[in-house]
Design a protein around this motif. Structure first.
Motif, PDB file in Angstrom:
ATOM      1  N   LYS A  91     -21.341   2.648   0.371  1.00 27.28           N
ATOM      2  CA  LYS A  91     -20.883   2.835  -1.011  1.00 27.28           C
ATOM      3  C   LYS A  91     -19.667   1.972  -1.302  1.00 27.28           C
ATOM      4  N   LEU A  92     -18.742   1.900  -0.332  1.00 30.58           N
ATOM      5  CA  LEU A  92     -17.458   1.252  -0.569  1.00 30.58           C
ATOM      6  C   LEU A  92     -17.473  -0.247  -0.336  1.00 30.58           C
ATOM      7  N   GLY A  93     -18.170  -0.677   0.702  1.00 33.14           N
ATOM      8  CA  GLY A  93     -18.058  -2.078   1.078  1.00 33.14           C
ATOM      9  C   GLY A  93     -16.643  -2.352   1.564  1.00 33.14           C
ATOM     10  N   ASN A  94     -16.179  -3.554   1.382  1.00 39.23           N
ATOM     11  CA  ASN A  94     -14.805  -3.949   1.737  1.00 39.23           C
ATOM     12  C   ASN A  94     -14.454  -3.728   3.199  1.00 39.23           C
ATOM     13  N   GLY A  95     -15.442  -3.447   4.063  1.00 36.06           N
ATOM     14  CA  GLY A  95     -15.193  -3.315   5.490  1.00 36.06           C
ATOM     15  C   GLY A  95     -14.699  -1.952   5.947  1.00 36.06           C
ATOM     16  N   TRP A  96     -14.466  -1.005   5.028  1.00 35.52           N
ATOM     17  CA  TRP A  96     -13.993   0.326   5.420  1.00 35.52           C
ATOM     18  C   TRP A  96     -15.151   1.136   5.984  1.00 35.52           C
ATOM     19  N   ARG A  97     -14.875   1.868   7.059  1.00 31.17           N
ATOM     20  CA  ARG A  97     -15.920   2.608   7.778  1.00 31.17           C
ATOM     21  C   ARG A  97     -15.295   3.770   8.556  1.00 31.17           C
ATOM     22  N   VAL A 172      -4.795  18.476  20.532  1.00 32.33           N
ATOM     23  CA  VAL A 172      -5.589  17.410  19.912  1.00 32.33           C
ATOM     24  C   VAL A 172      -6.817  17.172  20.783  1.00 32.33           C
ATOM     25  N   TYR A 173      -7.994  17.136  20.161  1.00 31.59           N
ATOM     26  CA  TYR A 173      -9.245  16.867  20.859  1.00 31.59           C
ATOM     27  C   TYR A 173      -9.889  15.640  20.193  1.00 31.59           C
ATOM     28  N   PRO A 174      -9.609  14.429  20.710  1.00 33.14           N
ATOM     29  CA  PRO A 174     -10.063  13.215  20.027  1.00 33.14           C
ATOM     30  C   PRO A 174     -11.535  12.885  20.233  1.00 33.14           C
ATOM     31  N   SER A 175     -12.225  13.644  21.066  1.00 31.53           N
ATOM     32  CA  SER A 175     -13.617  13.324  21.367  1.00 31.53           C
ATOM     33  C   SER A 175     -14.441  14.592  21.486  1.00 31.53           C
ATOM     34  N   ASN A 176     -14.436  15.387  20.433  1.00 30.84           N
ATOM     35  CA  ASN A 176     -15.162  16.645  20.416  1.00 30.84           C
ATOM     36  C   ASN A 176     -16.541  16.425  19.807  1.00 30.84           C
ATOM     37  N   GLY A 177     -17.457  17.366  19.982  1.00 32.89           N
ATOM     38  CA  GLY A 177     -18.774  17.290  19.370  1.00 32.89           C
ATOM     39  C   GLY A 177     -19.040  18.508  18.514  1.00 32.89           C
ATOM     40  N   ASN A 178     -19.628  18.293  17.330  1.00 30.03           N
ATOM     41  CA  ASN A 178     -19.933  19.403  16.421  1.00 30.03           C
ATOM     42  C   ASN A 178     -21.237  19.166  15.684  1.00 30.03           C
ATOM     43  N   ASP A 179     -21.772  20.236  15.080  1.00 32.27           N
ATOM     44  CA  ASP A 179     -22.999  20.135  14.286  1.00 32.27           C
ATOM     45  C   ASP A 179     -22.844  19.119  13.162  1.00 32.27           C
ATOM     46  N   ARG A 180     -23.847  18.281  12.973  1.00 35.92           N
ATOM     47  CA  ARG A 180     -23.784  17.240  11.946  1.00 35.92           C
ATOM     48  C   ARG A 180     -23.762  17.797  10.526  1.00 35.92           C
ATOM     49  N   TRP A 181     -24.235  19.028  10.352  1.00 36.97           N
ATOM     50  CA  TRP A 181     -24.278  19.606   9.005  1.00 36.97           C
ATOM     51  C   TRP A 181     -22.924  20.147   8.556  1.00 36.97           C
ATOM     52  N   GLY A 182     -21.964  20.267   9.474  1.00 38.06           N
ATOM     53  CA  GLY A 182     -20.646  20.773   9.098  1.00 38.06           C
ATOM     54  C   GLY A 182     -19.948  19.828   8.126  1.00 38.06           C
ATOM     55  N   GLY A 183     -19.192  20.391   7.213  1.00 37.24           N
ATOM     56  CA  GLY A 183     -18.433  19.581   6.257  1.00 37.24           C
ATOM     57  C   GLY A 183     -17.054  19.279   6.793  1.00 37.24           C
ATOM     58  N   PHE A 184     -16.822  18.036   7.215  1.00 35.10           N
ATOM     59  CA  PHE A 184     -15.543  17.622   7.787  1.00 35.10           C
ATOM     60  C   PHE A 184     -14.860  16.606   6.881  1.00 35.10           C
ATOM     61  N   THR A 185     -13.578  16.383   7.136  1.00 39.46           N
ATOM     62  CA  THR A 185     -12.797  15.394   6.403  1.00 39.46           C
ATOM     63  C   THR A 185     -13.115  13.994   6.933  1.00 39.46           C
ATOM     64  N   VAL A 186     -12.863  12.984   6.097  1.00 42.15           N
ATOM     65  CA  VAL A 186     -13.133  11.597   6.469  1.00 42.15           C
ATOM     66  C   VAL A 186     -11.870  10.761   6.313  1.00 42.15           C
ATOM     67  N   ARG A 187     -11.511  10.051   7.377  1.00 36.06           N
ATOM     68  CA  ARG A 187     -10.452   9.038   7.305  1.00 36.06           C
ATOM     69  C   ARG A 187     -11.085   7.726   7.748  1.00 36.06           C
ATOM     70  N   LEU A 188     -11.005   6.731   6.911  1.00 36.67           N
ATOM     71  CA  LEU A 188     -11.668   5.459   7.168  1.00 36.67           C
ATOM     72  C   LEU A 188     -10.754   4.470   7.873  1.00 36.67           C
ATOM     73  N   VAL A 189     -11.370   3.527   8.547  1.00 36.95           N
ATOM     74  CA  VAL A 189     -10.650   2.436   9.195  1.00 36.95           C
ATOM     75  C   VAL A 189     -11.304   1.116   8.817  1.00 36.95           C
ATOM     76  N   LYS A 190     -10.565   0.044   9.066  1.00 38.38           N
ATOM     77  CA  LYS A 190     -11.084  -1.303   8.824  1.00 38.38           C
ATOM     78  C   LYS A 190     -10.615  -2.189   9.964  1.00 38.38           C
ATOM     79  N   ASP A 191     -11.500  -3.057  10.437  1.00 38.29           N
ATOM     80  CA  ASP A 191     -11.127  -3.960  11.526  1.00 38.29           C
ATOM     81  C   ASP A 191      -9.970  -4.868  11.098  1.00 38.29           C
ATOM     82  N   VAL A 192      -9.034  -5.048  12.006  1.00 37.01           N
ATOM     83  CA  VAL A 192      -7.906  -5.930  11.750  1.00 37.01           C
ATOM     84  C   VAL A 192      -8.382  -7.372  11.861  1.00 37.01           C
ATOM     85  N   GLU A 193      -8.049  -8.144  10.840  1.00 34.64           N
ATOM     86  CA  GLU A 193      -8.396  -9.577  10.870  1.00 34.64           C
ATOM     87  C   GLU A 193      -7.281 -10.323  11.594  1.00 34.64           C
ATOM     88  N   GLU A 194      -7.664 -11.022  12.637  1.00 34.00           N
ATOM     89  CA  GLU A 194      -6.679 -11.777  13.438  1.00 34.00           C
ATOM     90  C   GLU A 194      -6.295 -13.071  12.715  1.00 34.00           C
TER      91      GLU A 194
END
Length: 194
Positions: A91-97, A172-194
């Motif tokens: 939806k967004l494009g611009n490299g955000w994911r 903090v649990y940076p690598s947890n697993g949960n049901d895909r149907w759960g409604g979670f928050t989204v924080r996007l990242v973008k690759d750093v251009e060197e």
């Protein structure tokens, strides 16, 4: 301004059909936009200032990404299933994911350390993360104000689950697993251009 169709409708004289879930710009429906908004047929989708995101976001040296300075929302919607979260980049494009599982681990190591250990408050304050909790299938909020859950783009070995970052008041649990149907928050990242 972009709008998401909440209920199917047909434009004047049937010239165009708007299907539920479709996204369009205000010019597409013209003079009918205000009426459609008032009657709950459409919902505005927030336009993001991507230049500001790149400028105000945190640059991760470990994960080699820019972390958006705020959580992604669509109008009032701030919880997404894993499938919905994965589709945001299209939806967004611009490299955000979505960050990958590995990127969340590296981001937490870089921004969540206190006295050599991962600390929830340090991570939350460093990245302005929220403890919104999560939303169940019925739309009820769970753990709001106590826990934060953020999707990763990495699928779990079981096709019913996906990886995510989660944290509570201390841990903090940076690598947890949960049901895909759960409604979670989204924080996007973008690759750093060197």
């Amino acid at each position: 301004m972009k709008y998401k169709v909440l209920e199917r409708f047909v434009s004047q004289r049937g010239a165009k059909v708007f299907e539920k879930g479709e996204v369009y710009t205000a010019n597409t429906a013209g003079a009918y936009t205000n009426t459609l908004l008032k009657n709950g047929f459409i919902q505005p989708i927030r336009e993001y200032d991507f230049d500001s995101w790149e400028k105000d976001g945190k640059r991760s040296k470990l994960a080699k990404v820019i972390i958006a300075p705020e959580s992604y929302t669509e109008g009032d919607k701030k919880f997404f299933t894993w499938d919905e979260a994965c589709a945001i980049k299209d939806k967004l494009g611009n490299g955000w994911r979505l960050p990958t599982r590995s990127e969340w681990v590296l981001i937490c190591e870089e921004f969540g350390q206190k006295d050599g250990c991962l600390d929830a408050d340090t991570l939350v304050n460093s990245l302005s993360l929220e403890r919104h909790g999560w939303q169940d299938e019925e739309g009820s909020l769970r753990s709001a104000g106590d826990d934060g859950y953020y999707w990763a783009s990495t699928a779990y070995p079981s096709e019913l689950y996906a990886y995510n970052l989660d944290f509570n008041s201390t841990n903090v649990y940076p690598s947890n697993g949960n049901d895909r149907w759960g409604g979670f928050t989204v924080r996007l990242v973008k690759d750093v251009e060197e």
